[in-house]
Design an enzyme around this catalytic site. Structure first.
Site, mmCIF file in Angstrom:
data_model
loop_
_atom_site.group_PDB
_atom_site.id
_atom_site.type_symbol
_atom_site.label_atom_id
_atom_site.label_comp_id
_atom_site.label_asym_id
_atom_site.label_seq_id
_atom_site.Cartn_x
_atom_site.Cartn_y
_atom_site.Cartn_z
ATOM 1 N N CYS A 66 41.281 48.303 37.793
ATOM 2 C CA CYS A 66 41.220 47.966 36.380
ATOM 3 C C CYS A 66 40.054 48.673 35.708
ATOM 4 O O CYS A 66 38.911 48.549 36.138
ATOM 5 C CB CYS A 66 41.070 46.463 36.213
ATOM 6 S SG CYS A 66 40.866 46.016 34.485
ATOM 7 N N CYS A 399 39.425 22.942 43.269
ATOM 8 C CA CYS A 399 39.257 24.364 42.927
ATOM 9 C C CYS A 399 37.803 24.765 43.092
ATOM 10 O O CYS A 399 37.398 25.825 42.627
ATOM 11 C CB CYS A 399 39.733 24.654 41.513
ATOM 12 S SG CYS A 399 38.802 23.779 40.281
#
Ligand code: SAH
Length: 443
Positions: A66, A399
């Protein structure tokens, strides 16, 4: 749980490349205890091995597909190919949770790209006075323009591009949070991957929306897949994306998605997992670990729109009680139970800790606690009440393995034994880690 993207600092990256070369190909099927992926081999070279020992990944770009890798900061692990990312996460979980129990090999994605069903972008002028949309550069409020991103849904990225173009046609200006001038502040797009329904939330700095009907018609003409458009007013100086007030401009004001055979309604503000492919794997792992026989009363704590509890109800829970702080999410959970024809589930809007204290004081009986707290983890009120309620099993989805380790330490000190630890990769290319842990009472 799930990292909501921060509005200051890191958000996601953009990329024009969509490489499919990474090949950790654990099929994304229902994870049976007997059908787990093989343990990933440790890296051969010591230089690679060093990466896995560090808590923070290197920022240098041995592997950076990216172009916005550095500026965006959303994909912290892009310097590693996908198998190495998985190995890095495995090592991290091992380091934080390995002392409690053996850590099962992480379940990765077969195709770890464009998995985000929720995309949000800030709108601004660039130096040449062109309208741009994208993410805030780390620790700033400068917008890094993003046209496409390897983690985001491609339909959502295309809709953002159309909105930038229509803004010009409609003489619509981006909102400037310093001066308070301008109109469009953020856009949030959510897509139900299994239904194809698309929600566009236009977050504006001022309530008056001239030509709103024409704007919505023009947007829908280019994207007939849009099923609802909502205006959200956020006129405060804040890093939160959404404000309080909302107005539905088109459609029902929510979208639906199907997960684990249940239909879920998603409102602009409800929490909903951002990677639906891996969410099914995650929930199935949690439900398998809960070992339901059909008789159990299951408490779904921090339940969001009821996803885990309703999936459990469908797969053999005798009764489900859900608790969640966000009022909109609770309203959605109740509607979701109805739509999915589930009658043995009740949802309550409350702080999970306070709710559990109330249940323990009332001497209620719960057989299984499924808990999925936010990144900060749970709290002592909740955990101590779990101990008092003494269910057979607790399945803890997290998480954030650091806060999970803290909470497991508390449970271990109060007579609970960790029986299984299963990491699931919900957020490829980022350093976020999701784990499912099951616990049982030692006596
Ligand atoms: N289990 C759901 C949501 C998990 S995210 C799912 O998988 O989709 C964590 C949820 O906890 C969010 O919906 C958040 O609103 C809720 N929450 C945060 N703090 C809470 C608290 N103190 N009590 C109850 N719910 C809380």
């Amino acid at each position: 749980m799930k990292p909501e993207k921060k509005r200051t600092g890191s958000t996601r990256p953009a990329s024009r490349t969509h490489p499919a070369r990474n090949s950790y190909t654990k099929p994304v099927a229902r994870p049976k205890q007997t059908d787990r992926p093989k343990q990933i081999d440790r890296p051969k070279s010591s230089a690679m091995a060093a990466d896995f020992e560090t808590a923070q990944p290197k920022t240098e770009t041995a592997h950076t597909p990216c172009p916005l890798y550095r500026k965006c900061g959303g994909c912290q692990l892009q310097n590693m190919d996908y198998p190495r990312q998985l190995h890095w996460k495995q090592e991290r979980v091992q380091k934080l949770l390995g002392k409690f129990c053996r850590v099962e090999p992480i379940i990765g994605m077969e195709h770890p790209y464009h998995y985000r069903n929720k995309v949000q972008a800030a709108f601004a002028w660039d130096r040449r006075r062109q309208i741009v949309s994208g993410v805030y550069q780390a620790s700033t409020h400068r917008v890094v323009p993003v046209e496409s991103c390897m983690t985001e849904d491609q339909t959502a990225d295309r809709i953002m591009g159309t909105i930038r173009k229509l803004m010009k046609d409609f003489h619509m200006t981006p909102y400037d949070e310093i001066t308070g001038k301008g109109f469009l502040r953020h856009v949030l797009v959510r897509r139900g991957f299994s239904t194809g329904q698309v929600m566009v939330v236009l977050v504006t700095g001022t309530p008056v929306f001239p030509a709103k009907n024409n704007f919505c018609s023009a947007l829908r003409r280019e994207h007939p897949e849009i099923t609802t458009i909502v205006q959200n007013l956020n006129d405060r100086y804040t890093s939160m994306v959404l404000g309080e007030r909302e107005k539905v401009l088109f459609g029902p004001g929510y979208i639906e998605d199907v997960l684990c055979g249940c239909t879920f309604r998603i409102s602009p503000k409800s929490f909903y997992q951002i990677n639906p492919v891996q969410t099914e794997v995650l929930y199935q792992t949690a439900i398998d670990l809960a070992q339901l026989t059909g008789k159990e009363t299951v408490l779904d704590a921090y339940c969001g729109v009821g996803t885990i509890g309703l999936a459990a109800a469908r797969q053999g829970a005798g009764k489900v009680i859900g608790v969640e702080l966000n009022r909109d999410a609770v309203r959605d959970a109740i509607a979701n139970a109805k739509t999915s024809g589930i009658q043995n589930a009740r949802f309550y809007c409350a702080d999970a800790g306070e709710f559990m204290v109330g249940m323990a004081n009332a001497g209620e009986k719960v057989d299984v606690v499924l808990m999925d707290p936010p990144r900060a983890g749970s709290d002592e009120a909740f955990l101590s009440s779990v101990c008092r309620l003494a269910p057979e099993r607790v399945v803890y989805i997290s998480c954030n393995p650091e806060t999970q380790a803290r909470d497991l330490q508390y449970m271990a000190a109060h007579g609970w034994k960790v029986e299984a630890i299963q990491p699931v990769d919900m957020f490829p290319h980022t350093n976020h880690i999701e784990t499912v842990v099951s616990l049982s009472r030692e006596n």
